[in-house]
Design an enzyme around this catalytic site. Structure first.
Site, short mmCIF file in Angstrom:
data_model
loop_
_atom_site.label_atom_id
_atom_site.label_comp_id
_atom_site.label_asym_id
_atom_site.label_seq_id
_atom_site.Cartn_x
_atom_site.Cartn_y
_atom_site.Cartn_z
N ARG A 46 0.75 -1.17 0.05
CA ARG A 46 0.18 0.01 0.07
C ARG A 46 0.62 1.16 -0.21
O ARG A 46 0.58 2.16 -0.71
CB ARG A 46 -0.95 -0.01 1.21
CG ARG A 46 -2.16 -0.79 1.07
CD ARG A 46 -2.65 -0.80 2.37
NE ARG A 46 -1.81 -2.36 2.91
CZ ARG A 46 -1.92 -3.40 2.52
NH1 ARG A 46 -2.96 -4.00 1.77
NH2 ARG A 46 -0.90 -4.47 3.08
N LYS A 75 25.59 -4.91 -2.57
CA LYS A 75 27.27 -4.62 -2.58
C LYS A 75 27.79 -4.12 -1.60
O LYS A 75 28.89 -3.95 -1.69
CB LYS A 75 27.57 -4.35 -3.91
CG LYS A 75 27.18 -4.69 -5.27
CD LYS A 75 27.59 -3.66 -6.67
CE LYS A 75 27.00 -4.07 -7.73
NZ LYS A 75 27.44 -3.00 -8.81
#
Ligand code: NCD
Length: 297
Positions: A46, A75
């Protein structure tokens, strides 16, 4: 939510009322040329979709970090670097992150406005604004008697809502298992604001008097130990039977997603407002976006 005054909240709710006409149909060019970046490090349906709808229906664009697995978060990029970089692309950032305080930290270093869409078990201020809007539209904010039910420890929606309600002199009852009661720091803050909270573990203690019953999900993902979750899972359930004891005009709210806290039988009663509440996320987020982007509604 701690930083808001009542005047500020009321003006956002008024702005939302003006913009509601664009929320479900039609469109406007109020945010033409503006870009909203969506940074979601936790699941969302939502909040994410209503922010996107709000932006697009007002003529703006959105850019998305699709998932943390395929972005540089995977990363090891730190949030502060991501915020600085994304602020170069977008005019405003909506951030949902598992760490409490992440939005505040981001706001301190960001060149563009940061909207907190949930910081761990901390706060969820735009949810609170739409909750207040729902109460205003479907019940009343004046002389409000509200029962907050469920996971009051980890539930960020109730943390923010309790602060906001303290500005409206609401009578607040809190219903939770003992292990999941409202954090002491929040309780102390509310007491300092002159708000007395009635705390109980039993739904029956509050259900007859409440104008609004605000139900929340037990936040499974925040429990350090799944065994502790299992002890409290399914503690409360609002059913057609519980409604027999309520005021005739009581409304039932829930930020959603629901697990099993409200029986689906309740959905078709006039008391169920949780789907309407989810819709109100659009005009309210339109109001917030236009405000932080400095665009007159
Ligand atoms: C809430 C959240 O993410 O804190 N959901 C929402 O934004 N509507 C409530 C929840 O996850 O239980």
């Amino acid at each position: 939510m701690r930083d808001f005054s009542r005047v500020e909240i009321d003006s956002i709710l008024q702005r939302a009322e003006k913009l509601e006409t664009f929320a479900s149909k039609g469109s406007s060019n109020l945010l033409d040329g503006k870009i909203l970046a969506m940074l979601f490090y936790e699941p969302s349906t939502r909040t994410r979709l209503s922010f996107e709808t709000a932006m697009k229906r007002l003529g703006g664009e959105t850019i998305n970090m699709v998932s943390t697995e395929v972005s540089s978060a995977a990363k090891g990029e730190m949030l502060a670097d991501t915020i600085k970089v994304v602020g170069e692309y977008a005019d405003v950032i909506v951030l949902r992150h598992p760490k409490e305080g992440s939005a505040r930290m981001s706001a301190e270093i960001s060149g563009v406005p940061i909207i907190n869409a949930g910081d761990g078990a901390g706060h969820h201020p735009t949810q609170t604004l739409l909750d207040l809007y729902t109460i205003k539209r479907e019940s009343h904010l004046h002389n409000l008697n509200i029962a907050l039910i469920g996971d009051l420890k980890y539930g960020r929606t109730v943390h923010s809502l309790a602060y906001a309600l303290s500005l409206y002199d609401a009578k607040i009852s809190m219903v939770s298992p003992e292990q999941l009661c409202i954090p002491i720091a929040i309780k102390e803050d509310l007491t300092k604001r002159g708000i007395n909270i009635y705390e109980t573990t039993k739904l029956e203690d509050v259900i007859e008097e409440a104008d609004v019953i605000y139900v929340t999900r037990i936040q499974r993902e925040r429990f350090p130990d799944i065994g502790e979750y299992q002890k409290v899972a399914g503690s409360y359930r609002v059913s057609l039977e519980s409604l027999k004891h309520c005021k005739e005009d009581v409304i039932i709210m829930h930020p959603l997603p629901r697990v099993d806290e409200i029986d689906v039988d309740v959905d078709s009663t006039k008391h169920a407002k949780y789907f309407k509440q989810a819709f109100y996320g659009v005009p309210v987020r339109m109001a917030v976006l236009s405000l932080v982007l400095g665009c007159e509604a």
